[in-house]
Design an enzyme around this catalytic site. Structure first.
Site, PDB file in Angstrom:
ATOM      1  N   GLU A 186       7.433  -2.890  -8.138  1.00 36.20           N
ATOM      2  CA  GLU A 186       6.939  -1.676  -6.762  1.00 36.20           C
ATOM      3  C   GLU A 186       8.183  -0.724  -7.043  1.00 36.20           C
ATOM      4  O   GLU A 186       9.031  -0.199  -6.539  1.00 36.20           O
ATOM      5  CB  GLU A 186       6.895  -2.523  -5.859  1.00 36.20           C
ATOM      6  CG  GLU A 186       6.436  -1.341  -4.320  1.00 36.20           C
ATOM      7  CD  GLU A 186       6.960  -2.063  -3.790  1.00 36.20           C
ATOM      8  OE1 GLU A 186       7.280  -2.885  -3.189  1.00 36.20           O
ATOM      9  OE2 GLU A 186       5.988  -1.280  -2.694  1.00 36.20           O
ATOM     10  N   LYS A 225       3.077  -3.691  -8.836  1.00 35.11           N
ATOM     11  CA  LYS A 225       2.575  -3.375  -7.420  1.00 35.11           C
ATOM     12  C   LYS A 225       2.734  -1.190  -7.494  1.00 35.11           C
ATOM     13  O   LYS A 225       4.129  -1.036  -7.273  1.00 35.11           O
ATOM     14  CB  LYS A 225       3.482  -4.149  -6.264  1.00 35.11           C
ATOM     15  CG  LYS A 225       2.849  -3.263  -5.342  1.00 35.11           C
ATOM     16  CD  LYS A 225       3.296  -4.226  -3.994  1.00 35.11           C
ATOM     17  CE  LYS A 225       3.865  -3.714  -2.308  1.00 35.11           C
ATOM     18  NZ  LYS A 225       3.586  -4.790  -1.918  1.00 35.11           N
ATOM     19  N   GLY A 241       1.018   2.058   1.746  1.00 32.26           N
ATOM     20  CA  GLY A 241       2.101   3.330   1.756  1.00 32.26           C
ATOM     21  C   GLY A 241       1.401   4.297   2.437  1.00 32.26           C
ATOM     22  O   GLY A 241       2.276   5.717   2.810  1.00 32.26           O
ATOM     23  N   SER A 299      -1.881  -5.372  -2.199  1.00 35.32           N
ATOM     24  CA  SER A 299      -0.821  -5.923  -2.085  1.00 35.32           C
ATOM     25  C   SER A 299       0.074  -5.346  -0.190  1.00 35.32           C
ATOM     26  O   SER A 299       0.838  -4.941  -0.591  1.00 35.32           O
ATOM     27  CB  SER A 299       0.859  -6.219  -2.960  1.00 35.32           C
ATOM     28  OG  SER A 299       1.976  -7.516  -2.458  1.00 35.32           O
ATOM     29  N   ARG A 353       0.653  -2.787   6.058  1.00 36.85           N
ATOM     30  CA  ARG A 353       0.863  -2.129   7.078  1.00 36.85           C
ATOM     31  C   ARG A 353      -0.816  -1.590   7.050  1.00 36.85           C
ATOM     32  O   ARG A 353      -1.378  -2.350   8.240  1.00 36.85           O
ATOM     33  CB  ARG A 353       0.663  -0.571   7.149  1.00 36.85           C
ATOM     34  CG  ARG A 353       2.482  -0.111   7.452  1.00 36.85           C
ATOM     35  CD  ARG A 353       3.076   0.555   7.527  1.00 36.85           C
ATOM     36  NE  ARG A 353       3.582   1.275   6.134  1.00 36.85           N
ATOM     37  CZ  ARG A 353       3.557   2.167   5.259  1.00 36.85           C
ATOM     38  NH1 ARG A 353       4.214   3.434   6.596  1.00 36.85           N
ATOM     39  NH2 ARG A 353       4.365   2.121   4.443  1.00 36.85           N
TER      40      ARG A 353
HETATM   41  P1  13P Z   1       2.403  -0.867   2.993  1.00 33.57           P
HETATM   42  O1  13P Z   1       1.349  -1.539   1.991  1.00 33.57           O
HETATM   43  O2  13P Z   1       2.926  -0.678   4.664  1.00 33.57           O
HETATM   44  O3  13P Z   1       2.962  -0.040   2.071  1.00 33.57           O
HETATM   45  O4  13P Z   1       3.189  -2.153   2.648  1.00 33.57           O
HETATM   46  C1  13P Z   1       3.419  -2.274   0.687  1.00 33.57           C
HETATM   47  C2  13P Z   1       5.137  -2.706   0.612  1.00 33.57           C
HETATM   48  O5  13P Z   1       5.656  -3.800   0.382  1.00 33.57           O
HETATM   49  C3  13P Z   1       5.836  -2.213   0.950  1.00 33.57           C
HETATM   50  O6  13P Z   1       7.214  -2.299   0.451  1.00 33.57           O
END
Ligand code: 13P
Length: 338
Positions: A176, A218, A261, A288, A291
């Site tokens: 990620e 990711k 994000g 994935s 929020r």
């Molecule tokens: P968000 O979708 O809230 O950005 O979180 C995903 C995530 O795993 C951040 O590391």
């Protein structure tokens, strides 16, 4: 043998129309989320909240759940360890293994993710506890003079070191690299930085002998900075993101699962849908989200047991609609539907 285990896990995570729930907020992040609904963050409130999400009945839409270490070793209401409960429901347990982004020496406004020391030993324990995939997040921030090449390079190097160690342990790494949207930049600038980051990440992954077929990417979507006066529309985001990924991500990678994000929930869903409508692509495209799956559920819950069913319904709606988007079959009308 080991390769085949990794490939099979990655494929199961990318089952058609399914995506991942990122419920791996660190202790600091979950405290922020819970204080946003006036709930004190304690081991018990964190456990109760995660129990509510995992037992909502979303397994039709969710192939895997990313856990924070604390949650991996907690029990559900019915007494079973969370990884056992998830596996019994058909959702693969995963684990966030990085230890957070810290100031980068020599460029302290930028971040480097820590957690490589002792990772090999931790991965053995996590696998014993049921984890079959893992996540490590590198953070890249955009400003006039950032990111530096230095920051991109060291984060890419750390992501690849993590990925190689995961594969050695029979755990699928989710790689990620997040280019943050929390600034004023244009979508063009986001695209330029995201491309540079993905190029660096794949150069390191190959250099460090990571099996591309046994990992997932990711990334952020390519979007306008949150405070940019010109906000790109859904089609522009879909096209810029796809062009960027097509330029940088080898077809050997089985799946790309986006982070949300800080995008509005329904925007994130619409963007994923628009990309899948332009398919087929070389890789499966899914979600994935943290929020963008959880925000309405948190608001409905507010820490009250009697609100749990409403919170589960709110989460189920986001899971169902994102599942539709993963197939390119989402419509905003579905937001109003029961
Ligand atoms: P968000 O979708 O809230 O950005 O979180 C995903 C995530 O795993 C951040 O590391």
């Amino acid at each position: 043998m080991q390769d085949q285990i990794l490939i099979n896990t990655a494929r199961s995570l990318m089952a058609p129309g399914k995506g991942l729930l990122a419920a791996d907020e660190s202790t600091g992040t979950i405290e922020k989320r819970l204080s946003g609904i006036d709930v004190e963050s304690t081991e018990q409130t964190r456990r109760a909240y995660r129990n509510l999400l995992f037992t909502a009945g979303a397994e039709e839409f969710i192939s895997g759940v990313i856990l924070f270490e604390e949650t991996l070793f907690q029990n559900a209401d019915d007494g079973r360890p969370f990884p056992e409960l998830l596996a019994a429901l058909g959702m693969i347990p995963g684990i966030k293994v990085d230890q957070g982004a810290k100031p980068l020496a020599g460029s302290p406004e930028e971040k480097i993710t820590e957690g490589l020391d002792g990772l090999r030993e931790r991965l053995v324990r996590y696998r014993e506890a049921g984890a079959r995939f893992a996540k490590w997040r590198g953070v890249i921030d955009i400003a006039e003079d950032r990111p530096s090449d230095y920051c991109i390079r060291v984060n890419a190097h750390a992501l690849a070191r993590y990925a190689a160690l995961c594969q050695e342990a029979g755990i699928v790494p989710i790689v990620e690299p997040e280019v943050l949207m929390n600034a004023e930049h244009s979508i063009a600038r986001c695209k330029q930085v995201t491309e540079a980051v993905l190029d660096a990440v794949f150069a390191e992954l190959k250099g460090q002998r990571v099996l591309l077929e046994g990992m997932l990417l990711k990334p952020n979507m390519v979007v306008s900075g949150k405070y940019c006066p010109q906000q790109a529309g859904i089609d522009e985001v879909a096209e810029a993101t796809l062009q960027c990924l097509n330029r940088c991500v080898p077809a050997a990678v089985p799946g790309i699962v986006f982070l949300s994000g800080g995008q509005d929930d329904e925007d994130a869903t619409a963007h994923l849908d628009a990309m899948n409508r332009r398919g087929p692509q070389p890789w499966t495209l899914s979600f994935s989200f943290g929020r963008a799956l959880q925000t309405p559920a948190l608001k409905a819950w507010r820490g009250q047991a009697e609100n749990a069913p409403a919170a589960q319904q709110a989460y189920l709606r986001r899971a169902r609609n994102n599942s539709a988007a993963a197939r390119g079959e989402y419509s905003p009308d579905m937001e109003g539907a029961a």
